[in-house]
Structure formats: C-alpha cells, structure tokens
Design an enzyme around this catalytic site. Structure first.
Site, PDB file in Angstrom:
ATOM      1  N   HIS A   1      -9.958   1.625   0.757  1.00  0.00           N
ATOM      2  CA  HIS A   1      -9.242   0.215   1.501  1.00  0.00           C
ATOM      3  C   HIS A   1     -10.516   0.367   3.496  1.00  0.00           C
ATOM      4  CE1 HIS A   1      -7.739  -2.954   4.053  1.00  0.00           C
ATOM      5  NE2 HIS A   1      -7.121  -3.013   3.224  1.00  0.00           N
TER       6      HIS A   1
ATOM      7  N   GLU B   1     -11.692  -3.991  -2.255  1.00  0.00           N
ATOM      8  CA  GLU B   1     -10.813  -2.616  -3.317  1.00  0.00           C
ATOM      9  C   GLU B   1     -11.051  -2.992  -4.539  1.00  0.00           C
ATOM     10  OE1 GLU B   1      -7.445  -3.333  -0.589  1.00  0.00           O
ATOM     11  OE2 GLU B   1      -8.023  -4.714  -0.137  1.00  0.00           O
TER      12      GLU B   1
ATOM     13  N   HIS C   1       0.929  -1.881   0.354  1.00  0.00           N
ATOM     14  CA  HIS C   1      -0.140   0.519  -0.077  1.00  0.00           C
ATOM     15  C   HIS C   1       0.919   1.303   0.489  1.00  0.00           C
ATOM     16  CE1 HIS C   1      -3.510  -2.618   0.408  1.00  0.00           C
ATOM     17  NE2 HIS C   1      -3.944  -2.816   1.798  1.00  0.00           N
TER      18      HIS C   1
END
Length: 345
Positions: free
Chosen positions: A174, A306, A105
């Site tokens: 998220h 996602e 991420h």
C-alpha cells in the site's frame, strides 16, 4: 550490494523493529520489519537531484499511529470483503468490520500491524509472518512471505504463502507515491492499459465490471490525474475521486500502470502478474497525521497503485479466485521500475 540493517525503535511490548536499506545505483530503498513497510524510496530526477518519492514517517511512532496503511503490506486479504463475511466450502467465516460494513485490508489488526521476521537475500530482504488459524476470522494457519529485491530492473516484490486449511489470500503493498517528492499528485500523468474497471456502490463494494470507454476511468492514453477528477460522475462521487480496480489487458507479467511527473521527469512503471491494479488518488488523506519532515498528508498528496485480486472476490464467483488450499503455493510478483523522461522542466 548487501542490505544495511539498522534499528528503527521498539514496539510497546519491547520487541525491536529493524530497517533494511537497499541500494542499487542512484536508487535507495528502505524496508521495515514492522508491517513489512516500504518506508522510503529515493530516486533521482532528470537532472540527477534525489528525492523521496514514497510517503512515510520519520520514526516508528508515526507508523504505530497511522490509519492509512502508508507503505505497508496488507493482508490476509487486501481491499474490502463486503459484510465482513464470506462462505468457503459451505462454511461461513465472520471477520471484523473496520470500514463501514466491510472488512478492509485484513481487519484492524491485519498484517500491516505485525512484526515480521527478516533474513537477508541477494540484493534485498525476505520478510516472513505466520498468521494463526482464526486470525481476524480467517481460517487456516497461513505462513506468508514478501521479498524486496532492488536491482537494475527496479524494486521487485515477490509474495508467497502456504496454508494448512482452505483460506483466502490477497496480499499487496500500500505504498503512496509522489514522484515530485511533495505537493499534489493531481499534475501527475497516469496511463492504465485497461479497457475495463470494477464499478462500485457508495460503500465501495463492486457492482460489476464495466468498460472505461467514454468515462473518466479511461486512462488508456496518458492523462493528467486532475483533468477529470472533479467531473461529478457517480463513480467519482462514491470514492471521492479514484479508488477503483482496473483489469489490465493481457495476462502474466505485463505493464499494468505508468505514472510520470513532467516537471521532475520522474517516471514509475508497474509490472505485475496480478489480475487487477487498484488506482487510488489519496482521497481520504485528511491532514490528521504528520508524515516525513512533519508534513501533513492531505487529499491528493500521494497515489497508490496496488497490484492485487479484486475486492470482495471471496463473495464473487465471477471474479478470479483467491482461495488457497493445503499443498498449493500462493505466488505473485510486482516490479516497480524507476526512470526519467525527456522534457523535464
């Protein structure tokens, strides 16, 4: 209606964080300038009773302590890049490895930890962040935007980005969803119109694209999440449950996921133009942090959907490209549609 802006605390360096509240009918959404976080989503059930169906925290301190990316926009590259490195135009770029041997991420100081600037737009708010050249090891100065608009069709997130040097980009939100407003999501019913998924190894790095036919990854017909969660297959063992990318059938904006909670009657449909949707069943929530109302978030208390490109794409030429070059525009849209179904108990 115009969004309502209110204070949501201050960062340790004194910068103020704002909370924008969007309203459309019986649906209310709140967005933070910190991490471009989707902080709250209140929707009615089949009987008209409202509840917050997105996991979150009551105050800024919760988000500053968070390690699970609750509600945040993640980047510069959402999901994993194997080995914390990738080649672009023959140049190797080295990234921080914050999840085993992978960069996850965007790294430990990714976009989820940044203060975005905000401006109101019709029906919502546009958030902007400038990421400098070399930020977390990524090349190029990148200007990213995410716009939240709440309307009759649902909550639409529109992502954009431009760069002054070739780079890679993969932005997503998220959010953790629990359509019951609490308890486990194992009784939620999921439908993923996808004949293929991305298989992973024990580091959650792709090993290839495989058919869902005959496996617990087959959600082409609606299935209760808990039905096959403990089947003991290699893929479910690697991820401690579901934490995989599905490749939705078709191209362009289309329905990529649908979730229902039979007791409340709430239904969530996800429409996106992205090549993949990462379905995560909240396997790594461990109760170590207290969420909204002082509730400990434990395994299976929320699920993520996602919409994104596939993990480790910069190292996988067979996957859709995530390269963005000067003069190009990164642009993608995802809509979360909220509704109810008959048969609620």
């Amino acid at each position: 209606m115009s969004p309502r802006c209110e204070p949501f605390g201050s960062l340790p360096d004194g910068r103020d964080v704002e909370r924008y509240v969007l309203q459309a009918g019986a649906v209310e959404v709140a967005v933070l300038t910190y991490g471009a976080v989707l902080q709250s989503v209140r929707t009615p059930d089949a009987r008209g009773s409202g509840a917050d169906i997105a996991l979150g925290y009551d105050d800024l301190d919760g988000y500053l302590r968070d390690t699970t990316y609750v509600g945040a926009v993640v980047g510069r590259f959402g999901n994993r890049i194997a080995g914390g490195r990738f080649l672009l135009d023959g140049v190797e770029h080295v990234l921080p490895r914050n999840h085993g041997t992978s960069c996850l991420h965007g790294g430990p100081a990714g976009f989820h930890t940044r203060l975005w600037s905000a401006r109101e737009v019709p029906g919502g708010v546009e958030l902007t962040l400038t990421s400098p050249d070399g930020d977390m090891g990524f090349p190029g100065t990148l200007t990213a935007t995410v716009t939240y608009v709440l309307g009759d069709d649902g909550l639409t997130l529109t992502y954009g980005a431009v760069t002054d040097r070739p780079t890679v980009v993969n932005l997503t939100n998220h959010a953790y969803w629990n359509l019951a407003g609490g308890g486990t999501v194992e009784d939620h019913v999921v439908e993923l119109p996808a004949a293929r998924f991305v298989a992973v190894d024990d580091r959650l790095i792709p090993t290839g694209i495989e058919p869902v036919e005959g496996t617990p990854m087959d959600f082409r017909s609606p299935r209760r999440i808990g039905d096959r969660l403990r089947d003991g297959t290699e893929q479910l063992q690697h991820a401690r449950g579901y934490d995989h990318a599905w490749l939705p059938d078709g191209r362009g904006p289309r329905s990529v996921a649908r979730v229902g909670d039979p007791p409340s009657g709430r239904v969530l449909e996800v429409v996106s133009d992205q090549p993949g949707v990462q379905f995560y069943s909240g396997n790594f929530l461990d109760g170590s942090v207290l969420g909204r109302g002082g509730r400990a978030y434990r395994q299976g208390d929320g699920l993520c959907l996602e919409t994104q490109h596939l993990r480790d794409s910069p190292n996988r030429p067979e996957f859709p490209s995530t390269v963005l070059r000067p003069g190009e525009q990164y642009a993608t849209t995802t809509t979360f549609r909220f509704g109810t179904s008959d048969g609620a108990r």
